[in-house]
Each structure stands twice: as structure tokens, then as C-alpha cells.
Write an enzyme that holds these catalytic residues in place. Structure first.
Site, mmCIF file in Angstrom:
data_model
loop_
_atom_site.group_PDB
_atom_site.id
_atom_site.type_symbol
_atom_site.label_atom_id
_atom_site.label_comp_id
_atom_site.label_asym_id
_atom_site.label_seq_id
_atom_site.Cartn_x
_atom_site.Cartn_y
_atom_site.Cartn_z
ATOM 1 N N GLU A 17 -0.101 -1.815 9.807
ATOM 2 C CA GLU A 17 -1.021 -2.878 9.822
ATOM 3 C C GLU A 17 -1.976 -2.651 10.996
ATOM 4 O O GLU A 17 -1.456 -2.015 12.050
ATOM 5 C CB GLU A 17 -0.541 -4.021 9.803
ATOM 6 C CG GLU A 17 0.225 -4.572 10.766
ATOM 7 C CD GLU A 17 0.736 -5.963 10.950
ATOM 8 O OE1 GLU A 17 1.059 -6.575 9.372
ATOM 9 O OE2 GLU A 17 1.111 -6.598 11.777
ATOM 10 N N HIS A 46 0.024 -11.896 11.687
ATOM 11 C CA HIS A 46 0.880 -11.550 12.784
ATOM 12 C C HIS A 46 0.386 -11.547 14.038
ATOM 13 O O HIS A 46 -0.834 -11.195 14.155
ATOM 14 C CB HIS A 46 1.582 -10.200 12.361
ATOM 15 C CG HIS A 46 2.538 -10.143 11.291
ATOM 16 N ND1 HIS A 46 2.680 -9.088 10.372
ATOM 17 C CD2 HIS A 46 3.139 -11.218 10.417
ATOM 18 C CE1 HIS A 46 3.367 -9.044 9.529
ATOM 19 N NE2 HIS A 46 3.777 -10.476 9.505
ATOM 20 N N LEU A 69 -2.777 9.557 10.159
ATOM 21 C CA LEU A 69 -1.838 9.652 9.352
ATOM 22 C C LEU A 69 -2.118 10.859 8.264
ATOM 23 O O LEU A 69 -1.416 11.742 8.069
ATOM 24 C CB LEU A 69 -1.065 8.351 8.530
ATOM 25 C CG LEU A 69 -0.475 7.510 9.624
ATOM 26 C CD1 LEU A 69 -0.434 6.099 8.958
ATOM 27 C CD2 LEU A 69 1.175 8.130 10.163
ATOM 28 N N GLY A 108 -0.382 15.077 7.528
ATOM 29 C CA GLY A 108 0.472 15.360 6.381
ATOM 30 C C GLY A 108 0.840 14.472 5.727
ATOM 31 O O GLY A 108 1.569 14.453 4.524
ATOM 32 N N VAL A 135 -1.609 9.588 2.265
ATOM 33 C CA VAL A 135 -2.488 8.360 2.304
ATOM 34 C C VAL A 135 -3.366 8.124 1.331
ATOM 35 O O VAL A 135 -4.315 8.935 0.907
ATOM 36 C CB VAL A 135 -3.030 8.389 3.885
ATOM 37 C CG1 VAL A 135 -3.576 6.988 3.903
ATOM 38 C CG2 VAL A 135 -1.968 8.574 4.998
ATOM 39 N N PRO A 136 -3.284 7.068 0.378
ATOM 40 C CA PRO A 136 -4.092 6.779 -0.552
ATOM 41 C C PRO A 136 -5.605 6.287 0.075
ATOM 42 O O PRO A 136 -5.439 5.942 1.135
ATOM 43 C CB PRO A 136 -3.446 5.629 -1.451
ATOM 44 C CG PRO A 136 -2.658 5.007 -0.572
ATOM 45 C CD PRO A 136 -2.018 6.093 0.461
ATOM 46 N N THR A 137 -6.578 6.090 -0.862
ATOM 47 C CA THR A 137 -7.618 5.602 -0.647
ATOM 48 C C THR A 137 -7.693 4.028 -0.429
ATOM 49 O O THR A 137 -8.750 3.554 0.103
ATOM 50 C CB THR A 137 -8.666 6.230 -1.533
ATOM 51 O OG1 THR A 137 -8.342 5.539 -2.819
ATOM 52 C CG2 THR A 137 -8.581 7.536 -1.536
#
EC number: 2.3.3.8
Length: 608
Positions: free
Chosen positions: A231, A273, A292, A296, A299-301
């Protein structure tokens, strides 16, 4: 920091600060997974010891309760996980005490708001001693089919839906406990489920980081791929970026950092948090996701695309032969708690107690259906409360006033009568209030204060059968029975009991009928012709007048009157009244600091 699995099927924990629901959920999870020994070895409740009853499947078990961490660790040396449900005020101190125990390897801190300085000390100590801290502000963690911490993964239904009762192939780590539940569900839909899941907690300084756990997962052969949910805020994700860049992680990592919507706000936004607050561009969700992606990680969009990314990664590993999907098993049925089953209408169960005089289930207690507030607002007294709780009806004011007069007149009769004497001796022996009171009450019986019911019973029977006083007294004499309510050790025909006179005056003034009392007076006239001490005593007066109260009020049937006398209501009046005096004698002796009583030997006749 540990380098492999944290938990197994044999893991046992100590639970600090008893909470019934999370412990029961742990035990239900054990049963669901076919674990033979409960994962909660002991409970620590500062200042208390004993046992807590809980269920392990169908069986009820007793889990030991210890007053200190040290005692619990000594009693359960194989328990190496410490689950801390203390408040944020004491969580740090109790967690440090647990970390210092040689048997404890993992500490999970559930509380939010633990001071950051205290958390840093815990982290430093844990790393220096090769121990693991999960949290603060965490729901905990779970190894599927083996062990779970507290409320991790929620209800049994959710655990079954997420296939957490048997191990899968995915290692999962998140900052959020709530989002962990969501991802367990997502992962179960598109893979064979998780092997281990950890929620590190949302505070600024977590006891262990995302990368700590990803590096662990890399060393666990059963974990074939890793899913990470970060996050915005903080720089924890960059340690994972470095680990990927340095080639320390050789398993596929699917990651998403939530909080991309923060850029839509003109000012800085604090999310749920403490750590979910961007302190600059590098701490934004977009920057972390890009970093990230560049080293490699998959990581989605968007978060919506995360499920597809997990699915594609898993299916690719299956195609490559790196994952053999776990065969599905059918978990055992967890017995449903009786209260839950009753509420859902699945079962019906008999009650164990019947109560008709009071009810405390509503907004306020009621006495015989009358709300407490109504009793106070109407200015009702003790007599009215007795009429509700004993007779289950609101008696006329003259009746409740008579009850109050009886209580006042019978509250005490000096220190020399047997009940008061017993109480005084007991109080002077150093015993507590209840013991002193009970010792006096135990003397109440046929010879002391317990003749009210008998007086009412015999007077009623004689009057109702039309016996003359002569016939009544002589028939009792033939049976060898003293007439209850007649006779006094001190009072005489020319020195009547003032209490009796007061009761008779009140009744003659207020009662619609005093037929039973007048009959008792006629009996007294006859007995006085026999001996001057055979006067109507207070037991006889109350007994006969209570008959007049019950009969004259028109609110009781003959059967109800017989029941009142037979059960012992009237003696109850003496017990209640005399308790006031006995309590007074107890306080009097305590106040005077009287020493232990010893009866003088010259007052004892010693004989062979």
C-alpha cells in the site's frame, strides 16, 4: 529473521489476554484440518489462574490459564508462538516479556496504536535474537491446513470457501488483514490456494516486512509462487525491489500496491492504516508498482486485473510442470454452537431454569412485569417490591405497609437471642459478613423465629374447621404439639409484647377483616387461663394477620393462600427482617474490634 516455515501442524501457541471467539476459531480450524492436538496450549490472564472451557470439535476441553508469561512458558515448553491480544497500552511490555522467553519464537501483536518507539525496541530485540514479530496492528497469519493465529481468515465458512483447510502452492503477504481475507478468496478461485499467508500490519514500523516474508517463501519448497499486496506510504516495498534486483528471489512474484487513487485528491490523504500515507513521490502507489514491475514482478495495471495476473502466473507454472495442483479434499463438518443453531432455527433446546418474577432482557429490569423506572417514579417501597417478587402482583398499599411494619418490628431483638448470639460469635472469630450473617440465619427454625408459617397453618386449620379455642388447644395438647405463635420467655399477660399490640392496632385500623387475628386472640385468652406466659407472640400475630391480609385483600384464592403458607412465605418475612439486625450486629462487632469470644467456664455445668 526466520528463513523458512513459521508454522506446522504441530505448532502450539500461548494466548495472552483471554478472548473467547478468536481462541474458539483457532480450535475449530485445528479440527477442520484434522489436527489431533489443540493449537492453543495455554492462556495467560494476568492475575488469574485456572481453566477455560472451549470446544475442540464435538469435545469440550479445558485449557489451562496462567497468571504470568513465565509460568505459561514453563508449563508449555513446546508452545513457541505468542499471540498477544493485549491493548496498545500494555502490548509492548508483554510482547517484550514473551520475546525474552527462550521457548518463544514468534510473537503476533494484534493491537493498533502501539507507540513507535516501543515497536522499534521490539524489532531490534527480535532481529538480534533471530525471532519473528508479526504486527502490530495485524490480524495475524495462517499456514493452510496447519495453524492460524486468532481471527485470521475470519469465519469457518470463509475458511472453507477459501480452501484454507489444506495447503496450496501460493505464498501470500499483505499489510492489511482485511484485504488478506479478500485475497485468500481471490487466490482460491484461480489457483490451488495458499500455502501460507501473513498480514504484517498497517503501522509505520511493522515487526517484520513484506520482503522478510517473501524471502522466507523463497526458501519453502511447497511455495511455488508469491503474491504481495502493498500500500502507499513508507518504503517497505523497496526492500522487496532490492531483493528481486539482486536475484535473491527466484519464484514468480505477483504484486500490487494499493492506493493509486490518492493522486485524485488535491491534498495528502491518510488512509485506514497509520502507515498508509504518502510522504512523497517515492512512497506513492504508482512509483512502487513501477519499481516492482521494472525488476521482474508481475504487476497488473489495476487492482481489478490482479486476479487475472495471479491466474495467468499459476497456469503458466502448471503448464511448465512446476506445480501439480493440489487434489481437493472434503473437510469435516464443524459442530455448530448451540446458541447459533437456536438463533438460526435449526434446533430447539429445553431451558434449564424457569423464572416468572423478574426479567432482565429488555432495556431495564422488570419485577413481575413492572419496569424498574416505574417502581421508582411511583415512589413504591420495599413492601411493594416484596409484593411483586414474592406474590407476583401489586398488593394494596395497606398490605405493603403491613409487610414493611413486620420487617421493621422483626429486624432485631437484642444481642441475646440465639441468631444474634451466633452472628456475634462468628464476627468476633474474624469471619466475613456473609459467614456471620448465615451463622445467625441458621438458627431460625421452630424454636426461634420460624413459627410464623406453623402459627398461620394451625390457626387457619382450626378456624376453618370451626374449632373453639378450647377444642383447638386441647387437641394440640393431646398430640403433644405446642401451639405455634403462643408463649414467650419474657412477656406475660400483664406485660404484653409491644410489637404485637402495634400490629393488631394497624390491622384493626386498615384491614377489611381480622377474623383470623381475633381467633388467635381468643386462643390467647384461653391459654392465659392456663399460664401467664402463654401470650400471643409476634410469630402468632404476624401469622394470623397475614392470613387476614391474604383472605381480606380478595386477590388470592383459597388454594393460593394454602400454597403461600405451605411454601414458607411467612417465615421468609422473618428471615428477611432479621437479616437486617444480624448484619447490624456483624458491623457492630467489627467496628468495636471485639476479640475472639470464649464462653466463660463458670457458665457451664460440668457433669459426669
Amino acid at each position: 529473521m526466520a528463513t523458512g516455515q513459521l508454522f506446522s501442524k504441530t505448532t502450539q501457541a500461548l494466548f495472552y489476554n483471554y478472548k473467547q471467539l478468536p481462541i474458539q476459531r483457532m480450535l475449530d480450524f485445528d479440527f477442520l484440518c484434522g489436527i489431533e492436538t489443540p493449537s492453543v496450549a495455554g492462556i495467560i490472564n494476568p492475575g488469574s489462574e485456572g481453566f477455560q472451557k472451549l470446544f475442540f470439535g464435538q469435545e469440550e476441553i479445558a485449557i489451562p490459564v496462567h497468571s504470568t508469561i513465565e509460568a505459561a512458558c514453563a508449563s508449555h515448553p513446546t508452545a513457541d508462538v505468542f499471540i498477544n491480544f493485549a491493548s496498545f497500552r500494555s502490548a509492548a511490555a508483554s510482547s517484550m516479556a514473551a520475546l525474552k522467553q527462550p521457548t518463544i519464537r514468534v510473537v503476533a501483536i494484534i493491537a493498533e496504536g502501539v507507540p513507535e518507539a516501543d515497536t522499534k525496541q521490539l524489532i531490534g530485540y527480535a532481529r538480534a535474537n533471530n525471532k519473528v514479530v508479526i504486527g502490530p496492528a495485524t490480524v495475524g497469519g495462517i499456514q493452510a491446513g496447519a495453524f492460524k493465529i486468532g481471527d485470521t481468515a475470519g469465519t469457518i465458512d470463509n475458511i472453507i470457501h477459501c480452501k484454507l483447510y489444506r495447503p496450496g502452492s501460493v505464498g501470500f503477504v499483505s499489510k492489511s488483514g482485511g484485504m488478506s481475507n479478500e485475497l485468500y478468496n481471490t487466490i482460491a478461485r484461480v489457483t490451488d490456494g495458499i500455502f501460507e499467508g501473513i498480514a504484517i500490519g498497517g503501522d509505520v514500523f511493522p515487526g517484520s516486512t513484506l520482503s522478510d516474508h517473501v524471502l522466507r517463501f523463497n526458501n519453502i519448497p511447497q511455495v511455488k509462487m508469491v503474491v504481495v499486496l502493498g500500500e502507499l506510504g513508507g518504503r517497505d516495498e523497496y526492500s522487496l525491489v532490492e531483493a528481486l534486483k539482486q536475484g535473491k528471489i527466484n519464484k514468480p512474484v505477483v504484486a500490487w500496491v494499493s492506493g493509486t487513487c490518492a493522486r485524485l485528491f488535491k491534498s495528502e490523504v491518510q488512509f485506514g492504516h497509520a502507515g498508509a500515507k504518502s510522504g512523497g513521490e517515492m512512497e506513492s502507489a504508482q512509483a512502487k508498482n513501477q519499481a516492482l514491475r521494472e525488476v521482474g514482478a508481475v504487476v497488473p495495471t489495476s487492482y481489478e486485473a490482479l486476479e487475472s495476473a495471479i491466474k495467468e502466473t499459476f497456469e503458466k507454472l502448471v503448464e511448465e510442470g512446476k506445480i501439480t495442483p493440489v487434489k481437493e479434499v472434503t473437510p469435516p463438518q464443524i459442530p455448530e454452537d448451540l446458541n447459533t443453531a437456536i438463533k438460526s432455527g435449526k434446533v430447539r433446546a429445553p431451558t434449564h431454569i424457569i423464572s416468572t418474577i423478574s426479567d432482565d432482557r429488555g432495556e431495564e429490569p422488570t419485577y413481575a412485569g413492572v419496569p424498574m423506572s416505574s417502581i421508582v417514579e411511583q415512589g413504591l417501597g420495599v413492601g411493594d417490591v416484596i409484593s411483586l417478587l414474592w406474590f407476583k402482583r401489586s398488593l394494596p398499599r395497606y398490605c405493603t405497609r403491613f409487610i414493611e411494619i413486620c420487617i421493621m418490628l422483626c429486624a432485631d431483638h437484642g444481642p441475646c437471642v440465639s441468631g444474634a448470639h451466633n452472628t456475634i460469635v462468628t464476627a468476633r472469630a474474624g469471619k466475613d459478613l456473609v459467614s456471620s450473617l448465615v451463622s445467625g440465619l441458621l438458627t431460625i427454625g421452630p424454636r426461634f423465629g420460624g413459627a410464623i408459617d406453623d402459627a398461620a397453618r394451625y390457626f387457619k386449620d382450626a378456624y376453618d374447621r370451626g374449632l373453639t379455642p378450647y377444642e383447638f388447644v386441647e387437641s394440640m395438647k393431646k398430640k403433644g404439639i405446642r401451639v405455634p405463635g403462643i408463649g414467650h420467655r419474657i412477656k406475660r399477660g400483664d406485660n404484653r409484647d409491644k410489637r404485637v399490640e402495634l400490629l393488631q392496632h394497624f390491622a384493626r385500623t386498615n384491614f377489611p377483616s381480622v377474623k383470623y387475628m381475633e381467633y388467635a386472640v381468643e386462643v390467647e385468652t384461653y391459654t392465659l387461663s392456663k399460664a401467664n406466659n402463654l401470650v400471643l407472640n409476634v410469630d402468632g400475630a404476624i401469622g394470623s394477620l397475614f392470613l387476614d391480609l391474604l383472605a381480606g385483600s380478595g386477590m388470592f384464592t383459597k388454594q393460593e393462600i394454602d400454597e403461600v403458607v405451605g411454601i414458607g412465605y411467612l417465615n421468609g418475612l422473618f428471615v428477611l427482617a432479621r437479616s437486617i439486625g444480624l448484619i447490624g450486629h456483624t458491623f457492630d462487632q467489627k467496628r468495636l474490634k471485639q476479640p475472639l469470644y470464649r464462653h466463660p467456664w463458670e457458665d457451664v455445668l460440668y457433669t459426669k
